[in-house]
Scaffold this motif. Structure first.
Motif, PDB file in Angstrom:
ATOM      1  N   UNK A 113       0.833  -1.205   0.000  1.00  0.00           N
ATOM      2  CA  UNK A 113       0.000   0.000   0.000  1.00  0.00           C
ATOM      3  C   UNK A 113       0.867   1.255   0.000  1.00  0.00           C
ATOM      4  N   UNK A 114       0.377   2.293  -0.709  1.00  0.00           N
ATOM      5  CA  UNK A 114       1.021   3.608  -0.685  1.00  0.00           C
ATOM      6  C   UNK A 114      -0.042   4.662  -0.384  1.00  0.00           C
ATOM      7  N   UNK A 115       0.188   5.429   0.665  1.00  0.00           N
ATOM      8  CA  UNK A 115      -0.704   6.529   1.041  1.00  0.00           C
ATOM      9  C   UNK A 115       0.001   7.840   0.729  1.00  0.00           C
ATOM     10  N   UNK A 116      -0.691   8.757   0.071  1.00  0.00           N
ATOM     11  CA  UNK A 116      -0.068  10.035  -0.279  1.00  0.00           C
ATOM     12  C   UNK A 116      -1.023  11.194  -0.002  1.00  0.00           C
ATOM     13  N   UNK A 117      -0.435  12.325   0.298  1.00  0.00           N
ATOM     14  CA  UNK A 117      -1.168  13.585   0.368  1.00  0.00           C
ATOM     15  C   UNK A 117      -0.452  14.588  -0.522  1.00  0.00           C
ATOM     16  N   UNK A 243       5.883   7.183  -8.224  1.00  0.00           N
ATOM     17  CA  UNK A 243       6.618   6.420  -7.224  1.00  0.00           C
ATOM     18  C   UNK A 243       6.162   4.958  -7.148  1.00  0.00           C
ATOM     19  N   UNK A 244       5.655   4.427  -8.257  1.00  0.00           N
ATOM     20  CA  UNK A 244       5.310   3.007  -8.310  1.00  0.00           C
ATOM     21  C   UNK A 244       6.507   2.165  -8.735  1.00  0.00           C
ATOM     22  N   UNK A 245       7.602   2.822  -9.116  1.00  0.00           N
ATOM     23  CA  UNK A 245       8.900   2.187  -9.347  1.00  0.00           C
ATOM     24  C   UNK A 245       9.949   2.980  -8.579  1.00  0.00           C
ATOM     25  N   UNK A 351       9.006   6.050   3.705  1.00  0.00           N
ATOM     26  CA  UNK A 351       8.548   7.438   3.767  1.00  0.00           C
ATOM     27  C   UNK A 351       9.315   8.271   2.744  1.00  0.00           C
ATOM     28  N   UNK A 352       8.578   9.024   1.899  1.00  0.00           N
ATOM     29  CA  UNK A 352       9.232   9.789   0.835  1.00  0.00           C
ATOM     30  C   UNK A 352       8.473  11.086   0.585  1.00  0.00           C
ATOM     31  N   UNK A 353       9.131  11.977  -0.161  1.00  0.00           N
ATOM     32  CA  UNK A 353       8.483  13.208  -0.600  1.00  0.00           C
ATOM     33  C   UNK A 353       8.903  13.472  -2.048  1.00  0.00           C
ATOM     34  N   UNK A 354       8.110  14.296  -2.747  1.00  0.00           N
ATOM     35  CA  UNK A 354       8.469  14.652  -4.119  1.00  0.00           C
ATOM     36  C   UNK A 354       7.893  16.020  -4.462  1.00  0.00           C
ATOM     37  N   UNK A 355       8.587  16.686  -5.374  1.00  0.00           N
ATOM     38  CA  UNK A 355       8.111  17.933  -5.967  1.00  0.00           C
ATOM     39  C   UNK A 355       8.116  17.726  -7.490  1.00  0.00           C
ATOM     40  N   UNK A 356       6.993  17.944  -8.124  1.00  0.00           N
ATOM     41  CA  UNK A 356       6.899  17.745  -9.567  1.00  0.00           C
ATOM     42  C   UNK A 356       6.274  18.968 -10.229  1.00  0.00           C
ATOM     43  N   UNK A 357       6.600  19.149 -11.501  1.00  0.00           N
ATOM     44  CA  UNK A 357       6.033  20.256 -12.276  1.00  0.00           C
ATOM     45  C   UNK A 357       5.866  19.811 -13.722  1.00  0.00           C
ATOM     46  N   UNK A 358       4.744  20.188 -14.315  1.00  0.00           N
ATOM     47  CA  UNK A 358       4.466  19.916 -15.722  1.00  0.00           C
ATOM     48  C   UNK A 358       4.062  21.227 -16.380  1.00  0.00           C
ATOM     49  N   UNK A 374       0.131  30.076 -25.510  1.00  0.00           N
ATOM     50  CA  UNK A 374      -0.644  29.448 -24.430  1.00  0.00           C
ATOM     51  C   UNK A 374       0.334  28.802 -23.446  1.00  0.00           C
ATOM     52  N   UNK A 375       0.207  29.163 -22.170  1.00  0.00           N
ATOM     53  CA  UNK A 375       1.090  28.615 -21.131  1.00  0.00           C
ATOM     54  C   UNK A 375       0.243  28.064 -19.984  1.00  0.00           C
ATOM     55  N   UNK A 376       0.353  26.757 -19.760  1.00  0.00           N
ATOM     56  CA  UNK A 376      -0.366  26.093 -18.662  1.00  0.00           C
ATOM     57  C   UNK A 376       0.660  25.357 -17.811  1.00  0.00           C
ATOM     58  N   UNK A 377       0.588  25.545 -16.496  1.00  0.00           N
ATOM     59  CA  UNK A 377       1.555  24.893 -15.620  1.00  0.00           C
ATOM     60  C   UNK A 377       0.879  24.384 -14.355  1.00  0.00           C
ATOM     61  N   UNK A 378       1.487  23.356 -13.799  1.00  0.00           N
ATOM     62  CA  UNK A 378       0.982  22.773 -12.554  1.00  0.00           C
ATOM     63  C   UNK A 378       2.148  22.215 -11.758  1.00  0.00           C
ATOM     64  N   UNK A 379       2.196  22.536 -10.474  1.00  0.00           N
ATOM     65  CA  UNK A 379       3.248  22.036  -9.579  1.00  0.00           C
ATOM     66  C   UNK A 379       2.597  21.272  -8.430  1.00  0.00           C
ATOM     67  N   UNK A 380       3.252  20.200  -7.998  1.00  0.00           N
ATOM     68  CA  UNK A 380       2.683  19.324  -6.974  1.00  0.00           C
ATOM     69  C   UNK A 380       3.750  19.017  -5.927  1.00  0.00           C
ATOM     70  N   UNK A 381       3.397  19.208  -4.662  1.00  0.00           N
ATOM     71  CA  UNK A 381       4.244  18.771  -3.535  1.00  0.00           C
ATOM     72  C   UNK A 381       3.549  17.585  -2.878  1.00  0.00           C
ATOM     73  N   UNK A 382       4.277  16.487  -2.683  1.00  0.00           N
ATOM     74  CA  UNK A 382       3.656  15.264  -2.206  1.00  0.00           C
ATOM     75  C   UNK A 382       4.461  14.642  -1.077  1.00  0.00           C
ATOM     76  N   UNK A 383       3.749  14.099  -0.090  1.00  0.00           N
ATOM     77  CA  UNK A 383       4.323  13.264   0.948  1.00  0.00           C
ATOM     78  C   UNK A 383       3.691  11.891   0.837  1.00  0.00           C
ATOM     79  N   UNK A 384       4.523  10.837   0.931  1.00  0.00           N
ATOM     80  CA  UNK A 384       4.006   9.486   0.778  1.00  0.00           C
ATOM     81  C   UNK A 384       4.517   8.541   1.853  1.00  0.00           C
ATOM     82  N   UNK A 385       3.682   7.548   2.142  1.00  0.00           N
ATOM     83  CA  UNK A 385       4.013   6.551   3.159  1.00  0.00           C
ATOM     84  C   UNK A 385       3.613   5.185   2.633  1.00  0.00           C
ATOM     85  N   UNK A 386       4.530   4.259   2.657  1.00  0.00           N
ATOM     86  CA  UNK A 386       4.263   2.891   2.191  1.00  0.00           C
ATOM     87  C   UNK A 386       4.125   1.943   3.383  1.00  0.00           C
ATOM     88  N   UNK A 387       3.145   1.059   3.285  1.00  0.00           N
ATOM     89  CA  UNK A 387       2.920   0.060   4.355  1.00  0.00           C
ATOM     90  C   UNK A 387       2.677  -1.298   3.727  1.00  0.00           C
TER      91      UNK A 387
END
Length: 387
Positions: A113-117, A243-245, A351-358, A374-387
């Motif tokens: 299992x992977x839980x993320x916020x 983070x599935x690999x 336990x991991x974290x990531x910062x991504x941008x597209x 046309x400029x579209x952007x999205x940034x994501x900050x994530x915390x994850x926990x595997x059990x």
């Protein structure tokens, strides 16, 4: 004297019984003890398969020893659980199969299992410029920033979640956006639909400028970006974005890409006496190639960068101004660019974290004729926990 002796004997007989009764745990305590034992059995299992076997034994034991169930109910539950086990085994075999990747460069996480916020932030910018039959126009607009918080749970690569938009709940942002992402090592796709009503900026018509406020202009755009990775046995997009690999060694790959950008930008209100109706319709399909690389860094860090430029091979563009419709000519080359970046850090194996941008950028047309940026952007900050 005899009565006193009898009382003493009776008291001596009762006392050990009371002490014995005090030592017998209650049903609640027994339940807590069994739960602790079950959790410890799962936690101390040496491998993922051993943990799954422990869970299976515990569930089957609970069903078989449940005194509230009839024999038929137990039989039906055990039969249904056997079907669940069969499906889960097929999923697990597919998830952990090493046929499609090089185990020196990639591996699957050990945990099931992977839980993320996640916290997402995004924005949009649109620039339009042109000259139609002696009528010159120009507009530059940006949307309000969008903020969402998302929670997700996944089991062996299959997940579900939900997101919250505090600004929308508070009535401060009326934009609507859907993001659907599917990444695997060989191919992947981003599908983004946005209905933006919070465009702010200006519109200039034959040298006369008017300021744009919320809901003067509205944009409905669908953006699709897909990739195919040639070196998918060693290079992994999911290691950076899902983070599935886990990327074990640095590797890169040439990419094939396709992009689609389509929708409309139109006025909601009269902008001025000269501009009563203004609408831009765009539809572009593009093909291209690029490159991506995962840098495995010391201390459990990984950096991903990729760029995928595509050239427009087909378009359907037109402009409607004050009721008159004008077809936009096809210019070659027009471009749609997709850039991705990710930074991943593992604090521990769980336990991991990531910062991504597209980022999606398109440059369509010519400045002296008709131009859309046309400029579209999205940034994501994530915390994850595997059990």
């Amino acid at each position: 004297m005899k009565f006193a002796l009898m009382m003493m004997l009776a008291w001596a007989t009762i006392m050990p019984m009371e002490a014995q009764n005090d030592s017998v745990p209650s049903k609640k305590e027994l339940l807590k003890q069994r739960i602790r034992e079950d959790v410890e059995a799962i936690k101390n299992a040496p491998t993922t398969q051993a943990r799954k076997d422990s869970i299976d034994r515990i569930i089957q034991s609970k069903i078989e020893n449940n005194t509230k169930l009839t024999d038929k109910q137990k039989e039906r539950l055990l039969k249904n659980y056997a079907l669940v086990q069969k499906i889960d085994t097929k999923m697990s075999n597919s998830y952990h199969s090493t046929k499609k990747y090089d185990t020196l460069y990639l591996r699957r996480p050990d945990q099931m299992f992977t839980l993320t916020t996640k916290t997402n932030i995004g924005g949009l910018g649109i620039d339009l410029k042109g000259d139609i039959e002696g009528i010159s126009y120009r507009s530059r607009t940006t949307s309000d920033l969008s903020f969402t918080t998302a929670f997700n749970i996944s089991y062996q690569g299959i997940g579900a979640g939900f997101s919250l938009n505090p600004m929308k709940w508070a009535g401060k942002n009326k934009d609507f956006e859907i993001n659907v992402n599917s990444y695997n090592n060989q191919w992947g796709v981003d599908v983004i639909y946005q209905d933006a009503k919070t465009l702010n900026g200006y519109f200039q018509y034959n040298g006369k400028r008017c300021e744009l406020a919320n809901e003067d202009l509205r944009s409905k755009m669908l953006n699709i970006n897909g990739y195919y990775a040639f070196n998918y046995r060693k290079f992994s997009f999911p290691a950076a974005f899902a983070q599935s690999y886990i990327q074990l060694k640095s590797a890169g790959s040439f990419l094939l890409g396709l992009s689609y950008l389509g929708g409309e930008i139109k006025t909601q209100n009269e902008l001025s006496d000269e501009v009563k109706d203004y609408r831009v319709y765009t539809g572009h399909f593009a093909l291209g190639a690029g490159y991506g690389y995962n840098f495995v860094l010391p201390h459990r860090w990984m950096l991903h960068v990729s760029a995928l430029p595509t050239v427009v091979v087909f378009n359907r563009n037109n402009i409607k101004l004050n009721g008159e419709k004008y077809k936009s000519p096809f210019y070659f080359p027009d471009f749609i660019f997709t850039e991705r970046m990710a930074l991943v850090h593992y604090f521990t194996s769980n336990f991991f974290m990531s910062y991504t941008a597209i980022l999606t950028n398109s440059v369509i047309g010519k400045p002296d004729k008709q131009l859309m940026v046309y400029n579209k952007w999205r940034a994501v900050a994530m915390l994850g926990w595997r059990i």
